[in-house]
Each structure stands twice: as C-alpha cells, then as structure tokens.
Scaffold this motif. Structure first.
Motif, PDB file in Angstrom:
ATOM      1  N   GLY A  70     -30.834 -24.276 -20.125  1.00  0.00           N
ATOM      2  CA  GLY A  70     -30.520 -25.241 -19.582  1.00  0.00           C
ATOM      3  C   GLY A  70     -31.681 -25.654 -18.919  1.00  0.00           C
ATOM      4  N   PHE A  71     -32.300 -26.894 -18.091  1.00  0.00           N
ATOM      5  CA  PHE A  71     -32.703 -27.641 -18.223  1.00  0.00           C
ATOM      6  C   PHE A  71     -32.958 -28.878 -16.819  1.00  0.00           C
ATOM      7  CE2 PHE A  71     -33.713 -29.938 -22.042  1.00  0.00           C
ATOM      8  CZ  PHE A  71     -34.117 -31.517 -21.280  1.00  0.00           C
ATOM      9  N   SER A  72     -34.148 -29.123 -16.092  1.00  0.00           N
ATOM     10  CA  SER A  72     -33.696 -29.960 -15.165  1.00  0.00           C
ATOM     11  C   SER A  72     -35.309 -30.608 -15.165  1.00  0.00           C
ATOM     12  CB  SER A  72     -33.236 -30.116 -13.865  1.00  0.00           C
ATOM     13  OG  SER A  72     -33.251 -31.191 -13.054  1.00  0.00           O
ATOM     14  N   VAL A  73     -35.285 -32.255 -15.144  1.00  0.00           N
ATOM     15  CA  VAL A  73     -36.975 -32.771 -14.905  1.00  0.00           C
ATOM     16  C   VAL A  73     -36.618 -32.840 -13.606  1.00  0.00           C
ATOM     17  CG1 VAL A  73     -38.290 -34.000 -15.854  1.00  0.00           C
ATOM     18  CG2 VAL A  73     -37.239 -32.555 -17.664  1.00  0.00           C
ATOM     19  N   ARG A  74     -38.581 -32.827 -12.687  1.00  0.00           N
ATOM     20  CA  ARG A  74     -38.552 -33.725 -11.269  1.00  0.00           C
ATOM     21  C   ARG A  74     -39.558 -34.706 -12.029  1.00  0.00           C
ATOM     22  NH1 ARG A  74     -39.076 -30.264  -5.814  1.00  0.00           N
ATOM     23  NH2 ARG A  74     -41.604 -30.090  -7.181  1.00  0.00           N
ATOM     24  N   SER A  75     -39.321 -35.633 -11.038  1.00  0.00           N
ATOM     25  CA  SER A  75     -40.070 -37.192 -11.131  1.00  0.00           C
ATOM     26  C   SER A  75     -40.973 -37.820 -10.536  1.00  0.00           C
ATOM     27  CB  SER A  75     -40.395 -37.673 -12.671  1.00  0.00           C
ATOM     28  OG  SER A  75     -38.931 -38.746 -12.154  1.00  0.00           O
ATOM     29  N   GLU A 127     -29.566 -27.767 -10.268  1.00  0.00           N
ATOM     30  CA  GLU A 127     -28.528 -28.483 -12.372  1.00  0.00           C
ATOM     31  C   GLU A 127     -28.911 -27.617 -13.371  1.00  0.00           C
ATOM     32  OE1 GLU A 127     -31.607 -32.107 -11.611  1.00  0.00           O
ATOM     33  OE2 GLU A 127     -29.978 -33.008 -10.430  1.00  0.00           O
ATOM     34  N   ALA A 128     -30.078 -27.395 -13.293  1.00  0.00           N
ATOM     35  CA  ALA A 128     -30.606 -25.934 -14.909  1.00  0.00           C
ATOM     36  C   ALA A 128     -29.758 -25.547 -15.212  1.00  0.00           C
ATOM     37  CB  ALA A 128     -32.084 -25.523 -14.298  1.00  0.00           C
ATOM     38  N   ASP A 129     -28.979 -24.431 -13.847  1.00  0.00           N
ATOM     39  CA  ASP A 129     -28.621 -23.250 -14.076  1.00  0.00           C
ATOM     40  C   ASP A 129     -27.093 -24.190 -14.633  1.00  0.00           C
ATOM     41  OD1 ASP A 129     -27.617 -20.631 -13.523  1.00  0.00           O
ATOM     42  OD2 ASP A 129     -26.143 -21.700 -12.090  1.00  0.00           O
ATOM     43  N   ALA A 130     -25.902 -25.674 -14.451  1.00  0.00           N
ATOM     44  CA  ALA A 130     -25.201 -26.171 -14.368  1.00  0.00           C
ATOM     45  C   ALA A 130     -25.226 -26.143 -16.008  1.00  0.00           C
ATOM     46  CB  ALA A 130     -24.938 -27.174 -13.896  1.00  0.00           C
TER      47      ALA A 130
END
Length: 392
Positions: A345-350, A363-366
C-alpha cells in the motif's frame, strides 16, 4: 653485560637524530668564524707572519665551508649510507678540528700580540665559543671544540709578553672546565626537552590513533543503532528520522509479506529469517540507493520511502517491488522454499497536498489492508479522506 643492553633504544636514536639536526641547523653561523678570522688577519698582518696567517685563515674557511655543505647534504639525505651514528662521529671530528684550528692559531697569535692585538684575539676567541653554544646539545662535540681553544689560549698567554699574562692563562685554564659544567647542565636540559618533545609527539600520535578508532567505533555504533540486524536495511529509528526530513514530494510504501506466519510454521523460523533477508534485498534492488530508504518496521512488514517522486512513479516502483518479491523463488538465487508474495500500500505527498509523515504512514498502512482484502499480492493506493467522502 649482555650485548642487547648496550644497544641504543628507539628514543636514544631519535634524540641523536634531533641532536644532529640541531647542530647542523646552526652550521650557517660557521661563516661568522670567517669574519672573525678576517679581522684577526687584518689586526696581525705583517710580512713576517703573513704565510702563517694565510694558512690559518684557509683552514678556518675550509672548516666553515665543510660545515655548511655537509649540513645541506644531511637535509637531502646524502650520503644515503650515513646513519646518525656516522654523522655523530663526523660532527665530533669537525668540532675537534675547528677547536684545534682556533686554539692553535689564537694561542700563537696571543703569544706574539701586543696589548691591543691581544684584546682582539681574546674577543674573537670568546665569540667563537659563544657561537658554538648550540653544540651543547651534544656534550662531546661541545667539549672537543672549546677545550682546545681555552687551553691553547692559556698556553699562548703564558708565553706572551703581556702584563699579567699568568692571570690571563689561569683564567683560560679555568674557563674550560667551567664551560664544561655549564654546557653539561644546559645540554642535559636540552636533551630532556628533546625527549619530552618525542614523548609529546608519540602521545599526540596515540591520541590521534585512538581518536580515529573512537570515531570509527562511533560510526559503527551509529550504523548499528539505525540498522536492522537481520536484514541489514534501516530500522524503525532510522525510518522515522529519514521520514521527518523527507522533501515535500515523497511517497511512503508499506510492504507486508503474504501468509508469512504459515511460512514460519511450515519451514521454521530460520527459514523465515532467510525469507525476510531475500525480500529486503528485492526491495533494495527496486529503489534508488542514495535517494530512497528501505526499512524494516517489524516482523514481516517493511516500509519504503521514495523521495522526489510522483504518484505514477510511486505506483510503478511499488509494482516493481511486488514483481521482484514474487520472482525471488523463481530466480533460484535464494533458499526460498516456496513462492512468496507481498501486499503493498502506498500514499503520496506533494507540495499542493501537504501531509505529515505519520499521516502518510497511516494511509499507506490502510492501503495494505485494502490490498489484502482484495486478494493479496497486489498494489493499492491510499484513499484520501476527500476520496472517501466522494465514494460515500
């Protein structure tokens, strides 16, 4: 006494080398003797003794030139076969020749001098001894120089027609042992200073070595404190430090090995550890080594931080990781007992969507749980709060 006891120690050799350096460093002052000899020749010049004066002056000049030339040779390490002991013998011979030349010439001139000439001769002789003061660092060389001067001057005074010549002679006879006592005391202090300088240098070298060893140990300790001992990737401490310093554009990927408990139950914990190491290497081979970070969060869970990345790039890298893990068994390069897969799972920040590193982790863990719920061995992107609201 055993022969070994007579051999010079390392410190003795070092001190001897420094003594020779100190004596040779003052060699340019030898040309002061040429000036003094020139004055003496001028004061005593007479057709009757011209040949003797010129011969004496030539000897003084030759000795001064030899001292200067050999000092330059020592600096350049010439001759290569000469040891400090060889230089010591050479220096002693040169001091003796210089002392005899000054002593015999000065004594001869003093024996034929008038009151004014005697004053010049005595002054030049005392100046010659004064200039040789650096030689007290080597007592033998110093004694070989000043003894011939003082005692030859004493003999010359006895045979002179000077008033109170016997007083002058006694004075010069007494000056020789007195100069020896003073020179010995000063020489001992200088040798002690040389010994202390050697000890200080050695102590500084030891401190530098220990400092380097301590610095190396600190670096090793720093690595150990931030590295997972099993897999060699970063540990949780390093992960949190790296994540807090991550740039505005970054991604967090949580990687969880599928059915790892059953792998451990089937093959044992040793094989389970082999599996973890293989997965860690697969993850490392999927990222940029100097820009991204692979860390073990605990158990069979890993976290990867990608810096300066976009959502599309993060998804591509995540898919590459999943494929590399799945192919570990097929490659045959590791002792993997069965095909291993992982849910990612991945989450991105910009910059336009700023969020804390802790929030990215959540968020990535979810997203990992979403991947597992969807059938495992797949990549899922985190669903933001806004997306959840739209879905609702």
């Amino acid at each position: 006494m055993p022969t070994a006891a007579l051999e010079p120690t390392r410190d003795d050799r070092s001190i001897l080398s420094l003594q020779m350096d100190a004596i040779h460093s003052s060699s340019p002052a030898s040309f002061l003797s040429v000036i003094g000899a020139s004055l003496a020749v001028y004061v005593y010049w007479s057709a009757d003794i011209a040949a003797g004066l010129l011969l004496w002056f030539a000897c003084i000049f030759a000795i001064a030139a030899t001292n200067v030339v050999t000092a330059a040779m020592r600096v350049r390490g010439m001759p290569e076969s000469w040891t400090d002991r060889t230089w010591e013998r050479f220096v002693c011979v040169m001091h003796l020749l210089s002392g005899l030349t000054w002593g015999i010439g000065g004594g001869w001139m003093l024996s034929i001098a008038n009151e004014q000439q005697a004053l010049v001769t005595i002054a030049i002789g005392l100046c010659a001894v004064t200039v040789s003061i650096p030689s007290v660092v080597h007592q033998t060389a110093y004694n070989l120089f000043h003894f011939p001067i003082f005692w030859c001057y004493a003999v010359g005074a006895l045979f002179s027609s000077l008033e109170f010549s016997w007083v002058v002679a006694i004075g010069f006879f007494l000056l020789a042992p007195f100069a020896t006592l003073v020179g010995r005391d000063l020489g001992r202090k200088l040798v002690l200073a040389l010994r202390l300088s050697i000890e200080n240098k050695r102590l500084a070298e030891r401190l530098e070595e220990r400092g380097a060893a301590l610095e190396s140990a600190n670096r090793e300790l720093e690595v150990l404190s931030t590295t997972d001992p099993l897999t060699g990737v970063a540990n949780r401490r390093r992960l949190m430090s790296f994540g807090r310093a991550a740039p505005a554009s970054c991604a967090v990927l949580v990687v969880d090995i599928d059915h790892f408990k059953s792998y451990n139950d089937a093959f044992g914990h040793v094989e389970g550890d082999v599996c973890l190491v293989a997965v860690a290497e697969a993850l490392r081979s999927s990222v940029r080594p100097h820009l991204d970070l692979v860390a073990r969060l605990g158990g069979e869970e890993f976290v990867v931080v990608l810096t300066e990345t976009t959502q599309d790039t993060a998804e591509t890298v995540a898919e590459r990781m999943r494929t590399n893990i799945e192919n570990v068994h097929a490659s045959g390069s590791k002792r993997i007992r069965r095909v291993v897969t992982a849910s990612i799972g991945f989450s991105v920040r910009s910059p336009d969507r700023p969020r804390s590193f802790a929030r990215l982790m959540e968020e990535a863990d979810a997203a990992v749980y979403q991947a597992k719920a969807a059938g495992r061995n797949q990549v899922c992107k985190a669903i933001t709060t806004r997306a959840r609201r739209i879905r609702a």
